[in-house]
Every structure is written in structure tokens, then in C-alpha cells.
Write a protein that holds these residues in place. Structure first.
Motif, mmCIF file in Angstrom:
data_model
loop_
_atom_site.group_PDB
_atom_site.id
_atom_site.type_symbol
_atom_site.label_atom_id
_atom_site.label_comp_id
_atom_site.label_asym_id
_atom_site.label_seq_id
_atom_site.Cartn_x
_atom_site.Cartn_y
_atom_site.Cartn_z
ATOM 1 N N LEU A 113 -35.110 17.326 -39.044
ATOM 2 C CA LEU A 113 -35.632 16.052 -39.547
ATOM 3 C C LEU A 113 -34.809 15.581 -40.747
ATOM 4 O O LEU A 113 -34.385 14.426 -40.814
ATOM 5 C CB LEU A 113 -37.090 16.198 -39.995
ATOM 6 C CG LEU A 113 -38.188 16.173 -38.952
ATOM 7 C CD1 LEU A 113 -39.535 16.456 -39.613
ATOM 8 C CD2 LEU A 113 -38.224 14.853 -38.204
ATOM 9 N N SER A 172 -39.067 11.714 -31.617
ATOM 10 C CA SER A 172 -40.252 12.467 -31.226
ATOM 11 C C SER A 172 -40.056 13.862 -31.801
ATOM 12 O O SER A 172 -38.925 14.277 -32.057
ATOM 13 C CB SER A 172 -40.375 12.568 -29.713
ATOM 14 O OG SER A 172 -40.688 11.318 -29.153
ATOM 15 N N ILE A 173 -41.140 14.585 -31.988
ATOM 16 C CA ILE A 173 -41.046 15.958 -32.474
ATOM 17 C C ILE A 173 -41.530 16.886 -31.372
ATOM 18 O O ILE A 173 -42.578 16.659 -30.765
ATOM 19 C CB ILE A 173 -41.861 16.147 -33.770
ATOM 20 C CG1 ILE A 173 -41.237 15.290 -34.888
ATOM 21 C CG2 ILE A 173 -41.923 17.620 -34.171
ATOM 22 C CD1 ILE A 173 -42.012 15.269 -36.180
ATOM 23 N N ALA A 214 -46.121 21.312 -36.549
ATOM 24 C CA ALA A 214 -45.886 19.935 -36.106
ATOM 25 C C ALA A 214 -46.628 18.939 -36.992
ATOM 26 O O ALA A 214 -46.086 17.879 -37.336
ATOM 27 C CB ALA A 214 -46.305 19.766 -34.653
ATOM 28 N N ARG A 215 -47.852 19.273 -37.390
ATOM 29 C CA ARG A 215 -48.596 18.383 -38.297
ATOM 30 C C ARG A 215 -47.794 18.160 -39.580
ATOM 31 O O ARG A 215 -47.677 17.042 -40.076
ATOM 32 C CB ARG A 215 -49.968 18.986 -38.631
ATOM 33 C CG ARG A 215 -50.978 18.843 -37.525
ATOM 34 C CD ARG A 215 -52.366 19.293 -37.994
ATOM 35 N NE ARG A 215 -53.257 19.419 -36.848
ATOM 36 C CZ ARG A 215 -53.515 20.570 -36.228
ATOM 37 N NH1 ARG A 215 -52.970 21.689 -36.655
ATOM 38 N NH2 ARG A 215 -54.320 20.591 -35.188
ATOM 39 N N TYR A 226 -44.679 15.966 -38.880
ATOM 40 C CA TYR A 226 -44.989 14.535 -38.760
ATOM 41 C C TYR A 226 -45.261 13.913 -40.130
ATOM 42 O O TYR A 226 -44.874 12.774 -40.396
ATOM 43 C CB TYR A 226 -46.160 14.302 -37.802
ATOM 44 C CG TYR A 226 -45.723 14.238 -36.356
ATOM 45 C CD1 TYR A 226 -45.067 13.116 -35.856
ATOM 46 C CD2 TYR A 226 -45.955 15.299 -35.485
ATOM 47 C CE1 TYR A 226 -44.656 13.049 -34.530
ATOM 48 C CE2 TYR A 226 -45.549 15.245 -34.161
ATOM 49 C CZ TYR A 226 -44.898 14.117 -33.693
ATOM 50 O OH TYR A 226 -44.481 14.060 -32.382
ATOM 51 N N LYS A 227 -45.911 14.656 -41.020
ATOM 52 C CA LYS A 227 -46.139 14.156 -42.378
ATOM 53 C C LYS A 227 -44.805 13.939 -43.094
ATOM 54 O O LYS A 227 -44.604 12.925 -43.766
ATOM 55 C CB LYS A 227 -47.005 15.143 -43.173
ATOM 56 C CG LYS A 227 -48.465 15.155 -42.768
ATOM 57 C CD LYS A 227 -49.225 16.208 -43.561
ATOM 58 C CE LYS A 227 -50.652 16.345 -43.058
ATOM 59 N NZ LYS A 227 -51.364 17.452 -43.733
ATOM 60 N N ALA A 275 -41.804 13.531 -41.635
ATOM 61 C CA ALA A 275 -41.055 12.457 -40.961
ATOM 62 C C ALA A 275 -41.547 11.085 -41.385
ATOM 63 O O ALA A 275 -40.762 10.141 -41.540
ATOM 64 C CB ALA A 275 -41.163 12.620 -39.450
ATOM 65 N N ALA A 276 -42.854 10.956 -41.595
ATOM 66 C CA ALA A 276 -43.431 9.666 -41.995
ATOM 67 C C ALA A 276 -42.931 9.231 -43.373
ATOM 68 O O ALA A 276 -42.923 8.039 -43.688
ATOM 69 C CB ALA A 276 -44.949 9.745 -41.982
ATOM 70 N N ILE A 303 -41.067 7.291 -36.091
ATOM 71 C CA ILE A 303 -41.793 8.170 -35.157
ATOM 72 C C ILE A 303 -42.303 7.334 -33.990
ATOM 73 O O ILE A 303 -43.055 6.384 -34.195
ATOM 74 C CB ILE A 303 -42.973 8.850 -35.858
ATOM 75 C CG1 ILE A 303 -42.506 9.675 -37.046
ATOM 76 C CG2 ILE A 303 -43.749 9.717 -34.864
ATOM 77 C CD1 ILE A 303 -43.620 10.103 -37.976
ATOM 78 N N ILE A 351 -44.270 12.171 -29.048
ATOM 79 C CA ILE A 351 -44.409 13.631 -29.090
ATOM 80 C C ILE A 351 -43.624 14.177 -27.908
ATOM 81 O O ILE A 351 -43.698 13.645 -26.797
ATOM 82 C CB ILE A 351 -45.884 14.058 -28.952
ATOM 83 C CG1 ILE A 351 -46.706 13.517 -30.138
ATOM 84 C CG2 ILE A 351 -46.005 15.576 -28.864
ATOM 85 C CD1 ILE A 351 -48.203 13.711 -29.971
#
Length: 199
Positions: free
Chosen positions: A128, A145-146, A176-177, A180-181, A183-184, A191, A194
Motif C-alpha cells: 500500500l 482492491s485489497i 485487512a481492516r 483499509y483504514k 489505504a483510506a 479503494i 475487495i
């Protein structure tokens, strides 16, 4: 598409013995008709939904097959810069390319970004940060996507299983949670989905 007539093997209307005589052996023979029929069968099965079918280039990167699938309006899933270059040489449709794969180099990520691929499937938190750095350098917002490892047993051969927690691919749900935090918060990543593959 492959049949035996009068004790001779044919691919469509071409006698395999004649191909072997002309080109030598081993020789690889593919049926255009069989490939088209298989692709269209899949496309027809999902036509009610917003699904994009992407051919996994690692299955067979032959340029002729990539060109044929491109004419059928297929998307492509690539796992390296080399595969990406082959697809771009064959079809010139970067908006239908998904770049997956572990261990992508900065050079490969830059090629994907500059080619305007549809999405890059990120495999790790470190990727990332690397992708954000390369995206910032190229002044682009990169769709990602992750990849999540769902810890699902597909009941298949253990050598091709990719979705168990013991497999090296993707992030656990907890990781993954966090990814995503992160990446945001990264300014040059967008994003859009998934990614998941269980083999």
C-alpha cells in the motif's frame, strides 16, 4: 473441437498429424472455436449481472490467445509486468486489466499506473505504502482492491489452495481492516473493491 475421424485426430478441420509433420513435435495446438465457445458460455451465464470476465494470463500467455480473447471483449488478470506488457501488446485495453500478484516491484507498479489499468490488487500493507509513493510520483489516483485471505478450505489439492490462513497469500480479516483504514488515509489510492481467491 477435437475429434477422431478414420483413426486420425483432428482439431476442428485440421489433421494433427499434418501439423506435427509441418512443425515437428512437441507442438501445441489450440482450438479457436473451443476457446470462443467456453468464453461465451461463461459470459452468457453472468449476463444478468454487472460482471467483467477476466482471463488469468498465467494460465496461458500466448499472444494469439490473448488477441482472440481481446476480440471477445474479455478482461485480463495479470500477475507480473511481463504479463501486463504481453496483454498491452495484444489488445490495448488497459481499462479491462486487473494487476494481481505478490511481490510487485516499483517498476511493475509504475508500468501498471502509466498503463491506466482498471485496478491493482494489493497483497500487503507495505505494498500500500509503495503503491501510494509510486502513484504520488506519477500524480495519479490509483484504483485498488485489497486481497483478503478468508481462511476457507476449497477442498482441492493442497498445492493450489490459496485461501487458508496457512497460505502465504493475502491478509487476514483483522489485517485487512487495518489495511483499509491505512489505504483510506493515503492520498493517491482509491479503494474500489475487495480481492479474494481461494484456489
Amino acid at each position: 473441437s477435437f475429434k477422431i475421424l478414420n483413426s486420425k485426430l483432428f482439431c476442428e478441420s485440421v489433421e494433427i498429424d499434418k501439423l506435427a509433420s509441418k512443425f515437428g513435435t512437441p507442438v501445441f495446438v489450440y482450438s479457436e472455436r473451443a476457446i470462443c465457445e467456453a468464453f461465451l458460455k461463461i459470459r452468457n451465464a453472468v449476463e444478468k449481472w454487472p460482471v467483467e470476465i477476466c482471463y488469468a494470463v498465467k494460465a496461458n500467455p500466448t499472444l494469439g490467445i490473448l488477441k482472440l480473447l481481446g476480440k471477445l471483449d474479455s478482461g485480463f488478470d495479470v500477475v507480473s509486468g511481463g504479463e501486463l506488457s504481453r496483454v498491452l501488446k495484444a489488445v490495448k485495453k488497459p481499462n479491462k486489466i486487473v494487476f494481481s500478484g505478490v511481490g510487485k516491484s516499483e517498476k511493475e507498479l509504475e508500468l501498471a499506473i502509466r498503463s491506466n489499468v482498471f485496478c491493482i490488487n494489493v497483497e500487503s500493507i507495505s505494498e500500500l505504502y509503495t503503491l501510494n509513493k509510486v502513484s504520488k510520483k506519477n500524480d495519479v489516483l490509483t484504483p485498488i482492491s485489497i486481497r483478503i485471505n478468508p481462511d476457507i478450505d476449497p477442498k482441492t489439492h493442497p498445492y493450489i489452495s490459496t485461501g487458508l490462513k496457512d497460505n502465504k497469500f493475502g491478509l487476514s480479516l483483522e489485517q485487512a481492516r487495518e489495511a483499509y483504514k491505512i489505504a483510506a488515509q493515503l492520498s493517491n489510492l482509491n479503494i474500489i473493491g475487495i480481492d479474494c481467491h481461494i484456489g
